[in-house]
Scaffold this motif. Structure first.
Motif, PDB file in Angstrom:
ATOM      1  N   PHE A 211       7.333   6.070 -13.764  1.00 17.66           N
ATOM      2  CA  PHE A 211       7.199   7.069 -13.375  1.00 17.66           C
ATOM      3  C   PHE A 211       8.773   8.031 -13.537  1.00 17.66           C
ATOM      4  O   PHE A 211       8.905   9.122 -13.417  1.00 17.66           O
ATOM      5  N   ASN A 212       9.651   6.931 -13.805  1.00 16.20           N
ATOM      6  CA  ASN A 212      11.048   7.508 -14.005  1.00 16.20           C
ATOM      7  C   ASN A 212      11.327   7.592 -15.311  1.00 16.20           C
ATOM      8  O   ASN A 212      12.487   7.692 -15.928  1.00 16.20           O
ATOM      9  N   TYR A 213      10.297   7.356 -16.204  1.00 17.50           N
ATOM     10  CA  TYR A 213      10.507   7.777 -17.753  1.00 17.50           C
ATOM     11  C   TYR A 213       9.840   9.660 -17.981  1.00 17.50           C
ATOM     12  O   TYR A 213       8.952   9.710 -17.241  1.00 17.50           O
ATOM     13  N   PRO A 214      10.566  10.281 -18.942  1.00 20.44           N
ATOM     14  CA  PRO A 214       9.893  11.398 -18.971  1.00 20.44           C
ATOM     15  C   PRO A 214       9.008  11.645 -19.861  1.00 20.44           C
ATOM     16  O   PRO A 214       8.563  10.957 -20.547  1.00 20.44           O
TER      17      PRO A 214
ATOM     18  N   ILE B 193       1.031  -1.228  -0.070  1.00 14.89           N
ATOM     19  CA  ILE B 193       0.224   0.094   0.015  1.00 14.89           C
ATOM     20  C   ILE B 193       0.918   1.308   0.055  1.00 14.89           C
ATOM     21  O   ILE B 193       0.649   2.043  -0.797  1.00 14.89           O
ATOM     22  N   GLY B 194       1.920   1.362   0.603  1.00 20.32           N
ATOM     23  CA  GLY B 194       2.795   2.230   0.910  1.00 20.32           C
ATOM     24  C   GLY B 194       3.491   2.506  -0.569  1.00 20.32           C
ATOM     25  O   GLY B 194       3.663   3.844  -1.078  1.00 20.32           O
ATOM     26  N   GLN B 195       3.858   1.563  -1.333  1.00 14.15           N
ATOM     27  CA  GLN B 195       4.328   1.669  -2.557  1.00 14.15           C
ATOM     28  C   GLN B 195       3.541   2.141  -3.512  1.00 14.15           C
ATOM     29  O   GLN B 195       3.776   3.064  -4.220  1.00 14.15           O
ATOM     30  N   HIS B 196       2.238   1.731  -3.404  1.00 11.42           N
ATOM     31  CA  HIS B 196       1.078   2.305  -4.175  1.00 11.42           C
ATOM     32  C   HIS B 196       0.872   3.717  -3.930  1.00 11.42           C
ATOM     33  O   HIS B 196       0.853   4.535  -4.739  1.00 11.42           O
ATOM     34  N   ALA B 197       0.833   4.274  -2.684  1.00 10.03           N
ATOM     35  CA  ALA B 197       0.575   5.704  -2.456  1.00 10.03           C
ATOM     36  C   ALA B 197       1.859   6.270  -3.041  1.00 10.03           C
ATOM     37  O   ALA B 197       1.500   7.699  -3.512  1.00 10.03           O
ATOM     38  N   HIS B 198       2.967   5.980  -2.774  1.00  8.63           N
ATOM     39  CA  HIS B 198       4.231   6.740  -3.275  1.00  8.63           C
ATOM     40  C   HIS B 198       4.172   6.926  -4.703  1.00  8.63           C
ATOM     41  O   HIS B 198       4.378   8.046  -5.517  1.00  8.63           O
ATOM     42  N   SER B 199       3.528   5.795  -5.528  1.00  6.02           N
ATOM     43  CA  SER B 199       3.519   6.092  -6.924  1.00  6.02           C
ATOM     44  C   SER B 199       2.461   6.916  -7.432  1.00  6.02           C
ATOM     45  O   SER B 199       2.573   7.499  -8.324  1.00  6.02           O
TER      46      SER B 199
ATOM     47  N   LEU C  22       4.158  13.927 -11.064  1.00  7.47           N
ATOM     48  CA  LEU C  22       5.328  14.483 -11.587  1.00  7.47           C
ATOM     49  C   LEU C  22       5.205  14.439 -13.152  1.00  7.47           C
ATOM     50  O   LEU C  22       5.342  15.856 -13.798  1.00  7.47           O
ATOM     51  N   PRO C  23       5.321  13.298 -13.554  1.00  5.35           N
ATOM     52  CA  PRO C  23       5.383  13.456 -14.962  1.00  5.35           C
ATOM     53  C   PRO C  23       4.427  14.177 -15.669  1.00  5.35           C
ATOM     54  O   PRO C  23       4.248  14.939 -16.742  1.00  5.35           O
ATOM     55  N   GLU C  24       2.913  14.260 -15.053  1.00  7.37           N
ATOM     56  CA  GLU C  24       2.198  14.864 -16.041  1.00  7.37           C
ATOM     57  C   GLU C  24       1.817  16.349 -15.444  1.00  7.37           C
ATOM     58  O   GLU C  24       1.591  17.271 -16.208  1.00  7.37           O
ATOM     59  N   GLY C  25       2.104  16.405 -14.143  1.00  8.70           N
ATOM     60  CA  GLY C  25       2.453  17.774 -13.490  1.00  8.70           C
ATOM     61  C   GLY C  25       3.392  18.619 -14.490  1.00  8.70           C
ATOM     62  O   GLY C  25       3.286  19.832 -14.784  1.00  8.70           O
ATOM     63  N   ASN C  26       4.436  18.067 -15.134  1.00  6.14           N
ATOM     64  CA  ASN C  26       5.198  18.545 -15.948  1.00  6.14           C
ATOM     65  C   ASN C  26       4.639  19.451 -17.139  1.00  6.14           C
ATOM     66  O   ASN C  26       5.201  20.351 -17.886  1.00  6.14           O
ATOM     67  N   TRP C  27       3.286  19.041 -17.577  1.00  3.68           N
ATOM     68  CA  TRP C  27       2.633  19.728 -18.616  1.00  3.68           C
ATOM     69  C   TRP C  27       1.670  20.564 -18.402  1.00  3.68           C
ATOM     70  O   TRP C  27       0.961  21.076 -19.163  1.00  3.68           O
ATOM     71  N   ILE C  28       1.301  20.699 -16.916  1.00  5.82           N
ATOM     72  CA  ILE C  28      -0.028  21.568 -16.682  1.00  5.82           C
ATOM     73  C   ILE C  28       0.063  22.946 -17.127  1.00  5.82           C
ATOM     74  O   ILE C  28      -0.684  23.565 -17.742  1.00  5.82           O
ATOM     75  N   THR C  29       1.524  23.717 -16.842  1.00  7.59           N
ATOM     76  CA  THR C  29       1.589  24.841 -17.256  1.00  7.59           C
ATOM     77  C   THR C  29       1.809  25.191 -18.725  1.00  7.59           C
ATOM     78  O   THR C  29       1.953  26.126 -19.319  1.00  7.59           O
ATOM     79  N   ARG C  30       1.872  24.020 -19.483  1.00  9.10           N
ATOM     80  CA  ARG C  30       1.823  24.098 -21.101  1.00  9.10           C
ATOM     81  C   ARG C  30       0.741  23.526 -21.809  1.00  9.10           C
ATOM     82  O   ARG C  30       0.813  23.212 -22.912  1.00  9.10           O
TER      83      ARG C  30
END
Lengths: 281, 328
Positions: free
Chosen positions: B124-127, B51-57, B63-71
């Motif tokens: 999530f380690n992929y760009p 569950i912890g690993q799932h929550a961390h994920s 982050l990868p999707e947050g990367n495009w919010i401003t664009r």
């Protein structure tokens, strides 16, 4: 060099009276349609640029709950942007859409306050900016619910529900952080000192405001100062923060003279629309 | 799948105590285990890891999707993407709460994430390099996550099961919005179509990796399946994912980057190439393209926010001490 007349005036109401009372709620003449368009851009651009700034926090907040709340506020503001800029496009009548206005204007055509384009700083500075703006936004929207233009009144009523919550939340947070630790107080005082002179742009009226006030569409911004003070000052006092005594106001945002920061926001925000003209997304 | 290679700690059936045998009986009868009930230590620990690993994920996955919010290219797309990434944070919150019922605090779990002791999904380690990645992440990554999470709605631990039910409802919206972006791109300009194909090319194999290594190499599966913490094998889920996704790619007019992909009439599913498992283990070890940025961003957010959290606690304490004592 002759001194140039100052386009800003702290009291638009005064000017509106001198205007010969051409106001009333009759359909706006063409020149006033231009002012109406300007006014709607101001509303939309404030929401757009502040929403954009807030969205920069998504995934980077100090606590999961705050991350979610900040994204929520950003979402509300972008939603309001679509309404204001949608109406602006309609009033302009040149076939542009809300997206065209958001994504295809350059800095000099943006009409947001300088305050909202300021970089986020730490989370406390972001919350202070939010609070100073929320208090203004709240009283402005409240006045706009009585606008002579029913479309404006409708958007204002819808937005006011969201902004009431924004204000409640940002006020609580400013109080907690001002009253928290020595360090948090120091940070919040610095944020307040830094932003105060930008906040005061909110109350500077110009010819557009005069026209809007005269036609009953929007209130004179100077007239909102008292209500803003009544909201803001008790919160700052409870937050144990000192109100800056400076009356100096940075100005220009409302007329399209921005800080250097806005260009970078637009470069990022408009990238896809600029790089792939005409594509649909 | 958001939880990969979760180490399971069980006891073989012949070494079980009477309590453990009774516990396994409850699981076998599909009874839900609730927080205050007795459970084997291994079950509790394995669940905390999963569950912890799932929550961390979920929170690293912002982050990868947050990367495009401003664009994001339109106001509507910006709203949808923001809402989606905000949902991921919400999922993180449900899951940390579910983990807390097992006696571990959110702060403790975050500490273990930040120190590298706990993992998050390798995907999530992929760009995210182009806007089409917002489509492909929703379509493929959320699609793969749903494949794993739908069965987990029936998992044996009550709070986890209930969190998964809420999460699944939202994930299916995420997958649809991802596919909607892909449709726009695939039917758009040549440049947009190229972008869509490129996103599929880059994210196809990392998505297959999300189900974890092949069952024959997955050492912890058996115990977790007996406990109904894990409901299907990695290979079963991967096969199901491929079978579902290939026709969707065809509908988009895109090509799955696998020359050996072929319908197998006999098994009623596709034959497909395995991802590069060396790459998978390298990413787990920290050598993926974005490992440092992703974990770095989380650590920075946490450290930069320390003064904020301290201040909130200090204010709450002051407020409590200022409250007048209620009259008798």
């Amino acid at each position: 060099m002759p001194s140039l007349p100052d386009i800003m005036t702290p009291n638009a109401e005064e000017l509106a009276k001198q205007d010969g009372g051409k106001g009333g709620h009759a359909p706006l003449p063409d020149a006033d349609q231009d002012a109406f368009f300007e006014f709607l851009l101001r509303m939309g651009d404030n929401a757009l640029i502040l929403g954009h700034r807030n969205s920069e926090w998504c995934g980077h907040g100090p606590q999961l709950e705050e991350d979610i709340a900040m994204s929520n506020i950003a979402l509300d503001l972008i939603g309001q942007t679509a309404l204001w800029l949608g109406l602006a496009a309609e009033v302009e009548g040149k076939g542009r859409s809300a997206d065209d206005l958001a994504y295809l204007r350059d800095v000099w055509d943006f009409r947001n306050l300088l305050l909202v384009e300021r970089p986020n700083g730490d989370f406390g500075a972001t919350l202070m900016r939010q609070f100073l703006f929320d208090a203004f936004h709240f009283h402005l929207l409240q006045a706009l619910t009585g606008s002579a233009d029913p479309r404006v009144a409708e958007i204002a009523a819808k937005s006011l529900k969201e902004v009431s919550y924004h204000l409640e939340r940002s006020a609580e947070q400013v109080i907690a952080l001002g009253d928290g630790t020595e360090e948090s107080r120091k940070r919040m005082q610095a944020a307040l000192d830094d932003q105060w002179s930008y906040a005061l742009e909110m109350f500077l009226g110009d010819a557009t405001d005069v026209t809007m006030a005269a036609s009953g569409i929007a209130p004179d911004p100077a007239g909102l100062r008292q209500a803003w003070d009544d909201t803001v000052l008790p919160v700052l006092a409870e937050a144990t923060l000192d109100v800056p005594d400076s009356t100096f106001a940075h100005k220009g945002g409302k007329q399209g003279t921005h800080t250097e920061h806005l260009g970078y926001i637009l470069a990022e925000m408009q990238f896809l629309q600029r790089a792939y003209p005409g594509a649909e997304w | 799948m958001y939880a990969q290679l979760v180490k399971s700690e069980g006891t073989s059936r012949e070494d079980m105590s009477p309590e453990e045998i009774a516990f396994q009986g409850r699981i076998d009868r599909n009874e839900k285990i609730e927080p205050k009930e007795w459970m084997p230590e291994g079950y509790r620990k394995t669940l905390i890891r999963q569950i912890g690993q799932h929550a961390h994920s979920e929170i690293v996955g912002q982050l990868p999707e947050g990367n495009w919010i401003t664009r994001a290219p339109t106001l509507e797309r910006k709203q949808i993407l923001l809402a989606k990434v905000q949902d991921e944070a919400g999922h993180g919150l449900y899951l940390y709460c579910a983990a807390e019922t097992l006696g571990v605090s959110r702060d403790e779990l975050l500490e273990r994430l930040h120190s590298g002791d706990m993992k998050y999904s390798s995907i999530f380690n992929y760009p995210t390099l182009t806007w089409a990645d917002m489509g492909a992440v929703g379509w493929l990554v959320d699609g793969a996550a749903i494949m794993n999470q739908v069965p987990l709605q029936r998992t044996s631990y009550g709070p986890y099961s209930r969190a998964m039910i809420r999460i699944c409802k939202e994930e299916s919206f995420h997958q649809r919005q991802g596919y909607a972006i892909m449709m726009k791109m695939a039917n758009g300009t040549p440049a947009q179509k190229k972008m869509a194909q490129d996103a599929l090319n880059r994210l196809w194999y990392p998505s297959l990796m999300m189900f974890g290594p092949s069952d024959k190499d997955s050492v912890h599966s058996a115990q977790s399946m007996a406990w109904k913490i894990k409901m299907n094998t990695n290979d079963e889920l991967r096969q199901k994912f491929v079978d579902q996704t290939v026709p969707q790619a065809e509908y988009l007019g895109l090509t799955v980057p696998d020359p050996d992909l072929k319908w197998n009439e006999e098994k009623g599913g596709y034959d497909f190439s395995e991802p590069d498992w060396d790459e998978f283990y390298q990413v787990l070890k920290g050598n993926g393209p974005c490992n440092k940025e992703r974990l770095g961003a989380r650590v920075k957010a946490w450290e930069d926010g320390a003064w904020y959290r301290d201040a909130m606690v200090a204010h709450a304490k002051k407020k409590a001490s200022r409250r007048p004592v209620a009259a008798e």
